[in-house]
Design a protein around this motif. Structure first.
Motif, PDB file in Angstrom:
ATOM      1  N   ARG A 256      94.901  49.273  20.099  1.00  0.00           N
ATOM      2  CA  ARG A 256      95.889  48.694  19.166  1.00  0.00           C
ATOM      3  C   ARG A 256      97.297  48.859  19.705  1.00  0.00           C
ATOM      4  O   ARG A 256      98.100  47.931  19.728  1.00  0.00           O
ATOM      5  N   ASP A 257      97.630  50.083  20.176  1.00  0.00           N
ATOM      6  CA  ASP A 257      98.968  50.359  20.689  1.00  0.00           C
ATOM      7  C   ASP A 257      99.288  49.466  21.886  1.00  0.00           C
ATOM      8  O   ASP A 257     100.400  48.920  21.998  1.00  0.00           O
ATOM      9  N   TYR A 258      98.311  49.319  22.786  1.00  0.00           N
ATOM     10  CA  TYR A 258      98.529  48.501  23.975  1.00  0.00           C
ATOM     11  C   TYR A 258      98.775  47.044  23.590  1.00  0.00           C
ATOM     12  O   TYR A 258      99.691  46.388  24.119  1.00  0.00           O
ATOM     13  N   ALA A 259      97.964  46.536  22.673  1.00  0.00           N
ATOM     14  CA  ALA A 259      98.091  45.131  22.282  1.00  0.00           C
ATOM     15  C   ALA A 259      99.416  44.866  21.574  1.00  0.00           C
ATOM     16  O   ALA A 259     100.057  43.830  21.806  1.00  0.00           O
ATOM     17  N   VAL A 260      99.836  45.788  20.703  1.00  0.00           N
ATOM     18  CA  VAL A 260     101.107  45.600  19.986  1.00  0.00           C
ATOM     19  C   VAL A 260     102.282  45.664  20.968  1.00  0.00           C
ATOM     20  O   VAL A 260     103.225  44.857  20.887  1.00  0.00           O
ATOM     21  N   MET A 288      93.904  44.510  12.872  1.00  0.00           N
ATOM     22  CA  MET A 288      93.681  45.787  13.573  1.00  0.00           C
ATOM     23  C   MET A 288      94.130  46.957  12.710  1.00  0.00           C
ATOM     24  O   MET A 288      93.443  47.981  12.622  1.00  0.00           O
ATOM     25  N   GLU A 289      95.288  46.814  12.093  1.00  0.00           N
ATOM     26  CA  GLU A 289      95.805  47.891  11.240  1.00  0.00           C
ATOM     27  C   GLU A 289      94.845  48.179  10.090  1.00  0.00           C
ATOM     28  O   GLU A 289      94.605  49.347   9.742  1.00  0.00           O
ATOM     29  N   LEU A 290      94.304  47.130   9.512  1.00  0.00           N
ATOM     30  CA  LEU A 290      93.391  47.298   8.382  1.00  0.00           C
ATOM     31  C   LEU A 290      92.109  47.994   8.822  1.00  0.00           C
ATOM     32  O   LEU A 290      91.623  48.916   8.145  1.00  0.00           O
ATOM     33  N   GLU A 291      91.549  47.572   9.948  1.00  0.00           N
ATOM     34  CA  GLU A 291      90.316  48.189  10.458  1.00  0.00           C
ATOM     35  C   GLU A 291      90.530  49.672  10.758  1.00  0.00           C
ATOM     36  O   GLU A 291      89.699  50.519  10.400  1.00  0.00           O
ATOM     37  N   ILE A 332      85.256  49.034  17.521  1.00  0.00           N
ATOM     38  CA  ILE A 332      84.823  47.910  18.353  1.00  0.00           C
ATOM     39  C   ILE A 332      85.551  46.636  17.953  1.00  0.00           C
ATOM     40  O   ILE A 332      86.037  45.875  18.794  1.00  0.00           O
ATOM     41  N   LYS A 333      85.665  46.400  16.646  1.00  0.00           N
ATOM     42  CA  LYS A 333      86.392  45.220  16.159  1.00  0.00           C
ATOM     43  C   LYS A 333      87.856  45.259  16.565  1.00  0.00           C
ATOM     44  O   LYS A 333      88.440  44.243  16.947  1.00  0.00           O
ATOM     45  N   VAL A 334      88.456  46.431  16.476  1.00  0.00           N
ATOM     46  CA  VAL A 334      89.869  46.580  16.840  1.00  0.00           C
ATOM     47  C   VAL A 334      90.077  46.213  18.304  1.00  0.00           C
ATOM     48  O   VAL A 334      91.014  45.479  18.652  1.00  0.00           O
ATOM     49  N   ILE A 335      89.208  46.712  19.172  1.00  0.00           N
ATOM     50  CA  ILE A 335      89.379  46.458  20.603  1.00  0.00           C
ATOM     51  C   ILE A 335      89.113  44.992  20.926  1.00  0.00           C
ATOM     52  O   ILE A 335      89.824  44.388  21.742  1.00  0.00           O
ATOM     53  N   ASP A 336      88.137  44.397  20.284  1.00  0.00           N
ATOM     54  CA  ASP A 336      87.908  42.963  20.477  1.00  0.00           C
ATOM     55  C   ASP A 336      89.143  42.153  20.068  1.00  0.00           C
ATOM     56  O   ASP A 336      89.548  41.211  20.763  1.00  0.00           O
ATOM     57  N   PRO A 352      94.086  48.871  30.898  1.00  0.00           N
ATOM     58  CA  PRO A 352      93.110  49.775  30.276  1.00  0.00           C
ATOM     59  C   PRO A 352      92.221  49.131  29.219  1.00  0.00           C
ATOM     60  O   PRO A 352      91.199  49.721  28.852  1.00  0.00           O
ATOM     61  N   LEU A 353      92.573  47.945  28.741  1.00  0.00           N
ATOM     62  CA  LEU A 353      91.786  47.346  27.654  1.00  0.00           C
ATOM     63  C   LEU A 353      90.329  47.150  28.050  1.00  0.00           C
ATOM     64  O   LEU A 353      89.419  47.334  27.225  1.00  0.00           O
ATOM     65  N   GLN A 354      90.088  46.755  29.288  1.00  0.00           N
ATOM     66  CA  GLN A 354      88.689  46.542  29.704  1.00  0.00           C
ATOM     67  C   GLN A 354      87.915  47.865  29.701  1.00  0.00           C
ATOM     68  O   GLN A 354      86.714  47.883  29.436  1.00  0.00           O
ATOM     69  N   ARG A 355      88.614  48.970  29.976  1.00  0.00           N
ATOM     70  CA  ARG A 355      87.955  50.282  29.923  1.00  0.00           C
ATOM     71  C   ARG A 355      87.679  50.680  28.476  1.00  0.00           C
ATOM     72  O   ARG A 355      86.596  51.202  28.157  1.00  0.00           O
ATOM     73  N   TYR A 356      88.668  50.437  27.600  1.00  0.00           N
ATOM     74  CA  TYR A 356      88.443  50.725  26.180  1.00  0.00           C
ATOM     75  C   TYR A 356      87.249  49.930  25.663  1.00  0.00           C
ATOM     76  O   TYR A 356      86.429  50.457  24.891  1.00  0.00           O
ATOM     77  N   TYR A 357      87.176  48.661  26.072  1.00  0.00           N
ATOM     78  CA  TYR A 357      86.090  47.774  25.633  1.00  0.00           C
ATOM     79  C   TYR A 357      84.729  48.349  26.036  1.00  0.00           C
ATOM     80  O   TYR A 357      83.782  48.341  25.241  1.00  0.00           O
TER      81      TYR A 357
END
Length: 386
Positions: A256-260, A288-291, A332-336, A352-357
């Protein structure tokens, strides 16, 4: 809702700040460790040196008496920084926390092992096997321990032995024909006949080095048979396993932090301003915030009700399993969603997103399994109405 709102005391704040202040060093080799499937030795050694691994020991044994709630908070923080480091050390924290909460070992062994931990020992259970699958399914292990004189001789192979190359002790599950039951043996890593086979090559959590543990006529003194099925272990509710979803919540927060941050900075030539100004992107950020908020509230609510009982034992047992299900699947939903915000760039190996995924999906295969949790929830609902 921010994790910081769940910090309740100075002890928690001190450790959260300590971990956050060391973030840069803890993340330094995360990408390299992941790509090469190399264990984060520097991170684990630092945690040991700082006293993290002895926090869960009761004060009477030289520790800090950290509660499961404390560890959830710390593990979430570590998970946001480096998921593999967090998941690896979390097994030690959970195992030790459970041992000293239940206190079914002899007092002399509890004292002896606490001294080892105070001097830097780390432990994990070696339970999973290729032939029997997850131990939570109830299959009898093929690893066996034969009683000979005042010793047991253990033979077998264990899989998914996280931190295998760094552990100082293994809690090995084996079937004991003489007792017609499964027992756990505390075995130091230098014991003759104990071998690590470096075969960990997975899509996710690559840096945990969860190699196979091979046991060839491993000789263990009788007193180190520390647990036997049918004793009080297994009959008690174990809140320490919530260290598992805490890690995945942290990974979700990191995504979430990376995407924002990306949305606040990325300005393609097709628009004026940055993509964070776009309503569709804002919708994704809000989702994302809600999840994360739902997952975090559920997790911390469950541990609160465990520590401050307002429901029955059977109810909280189901809720503990549901917490892991909720947190992992929401993460999982947040990272997607984070990857949708970042777009095709999210697939770049340098990000790093691909690693988080990949890492977050390992949570689906940590206990308890989703189908087991759903089945328990269904049976509970049926019983309530019958």
């Amino acid at each position: 809702m921010s994790r910081d709102l769940f910090i309740k005391n100075d002890f928690q704040e001190e450790w959260v700040n300590k971990l956050e202040n060391h973030k840069e060093a803890l993340q330094k080799y995360a990408n390299k460790n992941d790509l090469n499937a190399e264990f984060p030795y520097d991170n684990i050694n630092w945690l040991i040196e700082q006293g993290y691994t002895k926090l869960v020991l009761p004060e009477s044994y030289g520790g800090s008496g950290a509660t499961p709630e404390d560890i959830i908070l710390f593990q979430e923080t570590l998970g946001k920084i480096d998921g593999a480091t967090a998941l690896a050390i979390g097994w030690h924290m959970g195992v030790v926390g459970q041992i000293y909460q239940e206190r079914i070992w002899s007092e002399s062994l509890l004292k002896e092992f606490s001294e080892d931990i105070l001097n830097g020992a780390i432990v994990n259970r070696a339970v999973s096997e290729a032939e029997t699958g997850s131990p939570t399914r109830g299959a009898r292990p093929s690893t066996y321990a034969d009683h000979e004189g005042d010793t047991y001789i253990i033979n077998g192979v264990k899989t998914f032995t996280t931190m295998s190359q760094r552990l100082t002790h293994f809690l090995i599950g084996a079937y004991i024909p003489e007792k017609e039951s499964v027992g756990f043996f505390l075995v130091p890593r230098e014991t003759e006949g104990l071998e690590i086979v470096e075969n960990w090559d997975m899509l996710g959590m690559r840096a945990t080095e969860s190699h196979d543990l091979v046991l060839n006529n491993v000789k263990v003194q009788e007193r180190y048979l520390v647990e036997v099925a049918g004793d009080s272990r297994g009959n008690q509710i174990n809140p320490w396993n919530l260290h598992i979803p805490a890690v995945y919540l942290g990974i979700g927060q990191a995504a979430r932090d990376y995407a924002v941050d990306f949305a606040n900075e990325y300005s393609p030539g097709s628009i004026e301003g940055v993509i964070a100004d776009l309503p569709p992107v804002q919708q994704n950020i809000g989702n994302m915030e809600l999840e994360l908020s739902m997952a975090r509230h559920y997790l911390y609510s469950v541990i609160h009700h465990y520590l401050n009982p307002s429901v029955t034992q059977s109810q909280i047992d189901v809720e503990l399993g549901a917490a892991k299900h909720v947190v992992v699947n929401h993460s999982i939903k947040v990272i997607d969603t984070a990857m949708r915000i970042v777009g095709a760039k999210s697939l770049q190996m340098e990000r790093p997103l691909q690693r988080y995924y990949r890492d977050v999906r390992a949570g689906l295969h940590n206990p308890p399994m989703d189908d087991v949790t759903i089945s328990k929830l269904a049976k509970k609902a049926i019983e309530e109405r019958s």
